[in-house]
Motif scaffolding. Structure first.
Motif, PDB file in Angstrom:
ATOM      1  N   THR A   1       0.847  -1.184   0.000  1.00 42.16           N
ATOM      2  CA  THR A   1       0.000   0.000   0.000  1.00 42.16           C
ATOM      3  C   THR A   1       0.881   1.231   0.000  1.00 42.16           C
ATOM      4  OG1 THR A   1      -1.459  -1.280   1.419  1.00 42.16           O
ATOM      5  CG2 THR A   1      -1.995   1.035   1.099  1.00 42.16           C
ATOM      6  N   LEU A   2       0.463   2.264  -0.741  1.00 41.56           N
ATOM      7  CA  LEU A   2       1.271   3.469  -0.900  1.00 41.56           C
ATOM      8  C   LEU A   2       0.625   4.662  -0.220  1.00 41.56           C
ATOM      9  CD1 LEU A   2       2.216   3.246  -4.695  1.00 41.56           C
ATOM     10  CD2 LEU A   2       3.447   2.332  -2.722  1.00 41.56           C
ATOM     11  N   LEU A   3       1.469   5.544   0.286  1.00 41.55           N
ATOM     12  CA  LEU A   3       1.023   6.823   0.815  1.00 41.55           C
ATOM     13  C   LEU A   3       1.524   7.914  -0.126  1.00 41.55           C
ATOM     14  CD1 LEU A   3      -0.274   8.482   3.106  1.00 41.55           C
ATOM     15  CD2 LEU A   3       1.981   8.536   4.201  1.00 41.55           C
ATOM     16  N   PRO A   4       0.630   8.620  -0.854  1.00 46.11           N
ATOM     17  CA  PRO A   4       1.065   9.678  -1.774  1.00 46.11           C
ATOM     18  C   PRO A   4       1.604  10.881  -1.006  1.00 46.11           C
ATOM     19  CG  PRO A   4      -1.164   8.913  -2.276  1.00 46.11           C
ATOM     20  CD  PRO A   4      -0.818   8.400  -0.914  1.00 46.11           C
ATOM     21  N   LEU A   5       2.805  11.308  -1.353  1.00 47.48           N
ATOM     22  CA  LEU A   5       3.458  12.431  -0.676  1.00 47.48           C
ATOM     23  C   LEU A   5       4.177  13.297  -1.702  1.00 47.48           C
ATOM     24  CD1 LEU A   5       5.085  10.470   2.297  1.00 47.48           C
ATOM     25  CD2 LEU A   5       3.121  12.004   2.467  1.00 47.48           C
ATOM     26  N   GLU A   6       4.387  14.568  -1.345  1.00 41.35           N
ATOM     27  CA  GLU A   6       5.213  15.441  -2.171  1.00 41.35           C
ATOM     28  C   GLU A   6       6.676  15.070  -1.976  1.00 41.35           C
ATOM     29  OE1 GLU A   6       4.657  18.026  -4.330  1.00 41.35           O
ATOM     30  OE2 GLU A   6       2.525  17.470  -4.309  1.00 41.35           O
ATOM     31  N   PHE A   7       7.380  14.845  -3.090  1.00 40.91           N
ATOM     32  CA  PHE A   7       8.787  14.489  -3.028  1.00 40.91           C
ATOM     33  C   PHE A   7       9.513  15.122  -4.203  1.00 40.91           C
ATOM     34  CE2 PHE A   7      12.336  11.501  -3.911  1.00 40.91           C
ATOM     35  CZ  PHE A   7      12.992  11.596  -2.696  1.00 40.91           C
ATOM     36  N   LEU A   8      10.413  16.038  -3.925  1.00 42.86           N
ATOM     37  CA  LEU A   8      11.159  16.757  -4.953  1.00 42.86           C
ATOM     38  C   LEU A   8      10.224  17.386  -5.988  1.00 42.86           C
ATOM     39  CD1 LEU A   8      14.217  14.381  -5.483  1.00 42.86           C
ATOM     40  CD2 LEU A   8      14.188  16.554  -4.254  1.00 42.86           C
ATOM     41  N   GLY A   9       9.141  17.950  -5.489  1.00 43.28           N
ATOM     42  CA  GLY A   9       8.283  18.756  -6.345  1.00 43.28           C
ATOM     43  C   GLY A   9       7.143  18.043  -7.027  1.00 43.28           C
ATOM     44  N   ALA A  10       6.929  16.760  -6.752  1.00 48.93           N
ATOM     45  CA  ALA A  10       5.819  16.042  -7.375  1.00 48.93           C
ATOM     46  C   ALA A  10       5.339  14.943  -6.438  1.00 48.93           C
ATOM     47  CB  ALA A  10       6.238  15.460  -8.718  1.00 48.93           C
ATOM     48  N   ARG A  11       4.140  14.455  -6.691  1.00 54.39           N
ATOM     49  CA  ARG A  11       3.560  13.426  -5.837  1.00 54.39           C
ATOM     50  C   ARG A  11       4.191  12.065  -6.140  1.00 54.39           C
ATOM     51  NH1 ARG A  11       0.554  14.975  -1.516  1.00 54.39           N
ATOM     52  NH2 ARG A  11      -1.159  13.504  -1.800  1.00 54.39           N
ATOM     53  N   VAL A  12       4.523  11.362  -5.068  1.00 53.98           N
ATOM     54  CA  VAL A  12       5.109  10.027  -5.165  1.00 53.98           C
ATOM     55  C   VAL A  12       4.438   9.149  -4.123  1.00 53.98           C
ATOM     56  CG1 VAL A  12       7.212   8.653  -4.858  1.00 53.98           C
ATOM     57  CG2 VAL A  12       7.343  10.885  -5.981  1.00 53.98           C
ATOM     58  N   GLY A  13       4.172   7.898  -4.477  1.00 52.76           N
ATOM     59  CA  GLY A  13       3.619   6.964  -3.509  1.00 52.76           C
ATOM     60  C   GLY A  13       4.726   6.204  -2.800  1.00 52.76           C
ATOM     61  N   PHE A  14       4.804   6.348  -1.490  1.00 50.41           N
ATOM     62  CA  PHE A  14       5.807   5.638  -0.697  1.00 50.41           C
ATOM     63  C   PHE A  14       5.159   4.439  -0.010  1.00 50.41           C
ATOM     64  CE2 PHE A  14       8.020   9.625  -1.207  1.00 50.41           C
ATOM     65  CZ  PHE A  14       9.357   9.249  -1.247  1.00 50.41           C
ATOM     66  N   PRO A  15       5.828   3.273  -0.039  1.00 51.12           N
ATOM     67  CA  PRO A  15       5.252   2.076   0.568  1.00 51.12           C
ATOM     68  C   PRO A  15       5.138   2.191   2.076  1.00 51.12           C
ATOM     69  CG  PRO A  15       7.425   1.612  -0.364  1.00 51.12           C
ATOM     70  CD  PRO A  15       7.101   3.019  -0.717  1.00 51.12           C
ATOM     71  N   LEU A  16       4.045   1.685   2.608  1.00 48.69           N
ATOM     72  CA  LEU A  16       3.793   1.688   4.048  1.00 48.69           C
ATOM     73  C   LEU A  16       4.314   0.431   4.740  1.00 48.69           C
ATOM     74  CD1 LEU A  16       0.128   2.997   3.906  1.00 48.69           C
ATOM     75  CD2 LEU A  16       2.050   4.235   4.881  1.00 48.69           C
ATOM     76  N   GLY A  17       4.651  -0.598   3.958  1.00 44.30           N
ATOM     77  CA  GLY A  17       5.023  -1.881   4.527  1.00 44.30           C
ATOM     78  C   GLY A  17       6.104  -1.852   5.589  1.00 44.30           C
ATOM     79  N   PRO A  18       7.248  -1.197   5.354  1.00 50.52           N
ATOM     80  CA  PRO A  18       8.311  -1.201   6.364  1.00 50.52           C
ATOM     81  C   PRO A  18       7.876  -0.618   7.701  1.00 50.52           C
ATOM     82  CG  PRO A  18       9.180  -0.510   4.251  1.00 50.52           C
ATOM     83  CD  PRO A  18       7.688  -0.580   4.089  1.00 50.52           C
ATOM     84  N   MET A  19       7.171   0.519   7.663  1.00 50.10           N
ATOM     85  CA  MET A  19       6.737   1.134   8.915  1.00 50.10           C
ATOM     86  C   MET A  19       5.635   0.312   9.587  1.00 50.10           C
ATOM     87  SD  MET A  19       8.801   3.617   9.107  1.00 50.10           S
ATOM     88  CE  MET A  19       9.819   4.553   7.970  1.00 50.10           C
ATOM     89  N   ARG A  20       4.783  -0.308   8.791  1.00 47.96           N
ATOM     90  CA  ARG A  20       3.759  -1.169   9.380  1.00 47.96           C
ATOM     91  C   ARG A  20       4.399  -2.328  10.144  1.00 47.96           C
ATOM     92  NH1 ARG A  20      -0.985  -1.731   4.782  1.00 47.96           N
ATOM     93  NH2 ARG A  20      -2.140   0.156   5.373  1.00 47.96           N
ATOM     94  N   MET A  21       5.442  -2.893   9.554  1.00 55.11           N
ATOM     95  CA  MET A  21       6.106  -3.990  10.237  1.00 55.11           C
ATOM     96  C   MET A  21       6.718  -3.514  11.552  1.00 55.11           C
ATOM     97  SD  MET A  21       9.203  -6.476   8.975  1.00 55.11           S
ATOM     98  CE  MET A  21       8.185  -7.306   7.764  1.00 55.11           C
ATOM     99  N   ALA A  22       7.400  -2.365  11.526  1.00 57.24           N
ATOM    100  CA  ALA A  22       7.990  -1.825  12.751  1.00 57.24           C
ATOM    101  C   ALA A  22       6.924  -1.551  13.802  1.00 57.24           C
ATOM    102  CB  ALA A  22       8.766  -0.547  12.431  1.00 57.24           C
TER     103      ALA A  22
END
Length: 332
Positions: free
Chosen positions: A212-233
């Motif tokens: 699952t991705l969380l859309p975020l602003e990254f270097l001036g455009a929207r990017v989906g970052f995976p939630l998996g690593p933080m969910r596991m932690a």
């Protein structure tokens, strides 16, 4: 419905590994027998070859550098970008051989690791495809209790990893292979023994809708970052430390440890919000380091285009239940 998006495929993950095992093995032999200075001379020719004959990587490098510089990236910028990447791969040969005296490695935030070791419950070390993770081995010289298990999908860098395993066969001992039901149980065992779990969290990994991705602003455009690593932690209730090993040229690396999140006391009802906050902070830290050391970014595909496509294709879907897998990690 969820604002998070979920990928069916990953363009970078579908791309075949370009490295030739025989060539890599020869490069390892030359590096160990003839030394780093001679090896770096050969690297320049190898990088020139890829600059001319790998158009997809060249385009991706230009697009990223143009974005981070705010100007059109020139050929020499792309060459330098590829050369920094090749250097970090080359230096893995020496770091895996524990020839740490060859490098000037400077550490900032090492007290975070010391505190996690003292607590005895382990921690997650979360990085990205940025700089070198192998420099962490040098930090272990001064922290004999530091043990790091790497969680990764191994198939995408099979040739590179196999060649480097020739240097130090013991490197395979602390790898937790993702994609198996027992991966999370193995991670818990390492953590309970006081070890760290190393992961990279900047790529969409699954082609089957498993992340699952969380859309975020990254270097001036929207990017989906995976939630998996933080969910596991969060599910394992451990602290998370952001890690970068930034190559600074010559033989110098700067290792940064920065507090990212602590899920030790997170209640189940608060988990989703805290995971989102942690991923947002992760993206912010990664962007900060990209701007400070732009040539250390090693995602040689169209990071923004892929994320936009997967977000557009899946925005109408409901998010799946929390799963236990994380981003594809530590391929070369």
């Amino acid at each position: 419905m969820s604002s998070h998006s979920q990928p069916d495929r990953s363009i970078w993950a579908q791309r075949e590994e370009r490295s030739n095992f025989a060539t890599l093995r020869l490069m390892v032999w030359i590096s160990l027998r003839l030394g780093r200075p001679f090896g770096r001379i050969l690297l320049r020719g190898i990088v020139l070859y890829y600059l001319l004959l790998a158009p997809a990587a060249r385009r991706a490098s230009r697009a990223y550098l143009t974005r981070v510089f705010g100007r059109h990236a020139r050929w020499r910028d792309i060459y330098r970008h590829l050369f920094v990447f090749a250097t970090t791969i080359h230096d893995r040969v020496y770091l895996l051989s524990e020839r740490f005296d060859m490098f000037d490695i400077r550490v900032k935030g090492g007290e975070l690791v010391d505190a996690a070791l003292a607590a005895g419950r382990g921690a997650f070390l979360i990085g990205g495809h940025f700089g070198s993770f192998e420099v962490l081995r040098a930090i272990g010289r001064t922290r004999p209790n530091l043990r790091v298990a790497i969680m990764m999908y191994e198939e995408n860098a099979r040739n590179v990893n196999a060649a480097l395993a020739i240097v130090n066969p013991a490197v395979k001992q602390d790898v937790i292979s993702l994609g198996r039901p027992e991966a999370m149980l193995e991670a818990r065992e390492y953590l309970d023994a006081g070890a760290m779990i190393g992961m990279l969290a900047d790529r969409t990994l699954r082609q089957d809708g498993g992340d699952t991705l969380l859309p975020l602003e990254f270097l001036g455009a929207r990017v989906g970052f995976p939630l998996g690593p933080m969910r596991m932690a969060a599910m394992l209730k451990r602290p998370v430390i952001f890690l970068t090993g930034v190559y600074r040229g010559g033989n110098r690396y700067d290792v940064h440890f920065e507090a990212l999140a602590d899920f030790s006391e997170t209640a189940r009802g608060d988990r989703a919000a805290q995971v989102d906050a942690a991923v947002t902070r992760y993206a912010g830290l990664l962007e900060k380091h990209c701007r400070q050391a732009p040539y250390n970014w090693f995602n040689f595909f169209d990071f923004w285009r892929e994320s936009t496509q997967t977000s557009d294709e899946t925005s109408s879907r409901c998010a799946p239940p929390e799963h236990t897998e994380s981003a594809r990690t530590f391929d070369a």
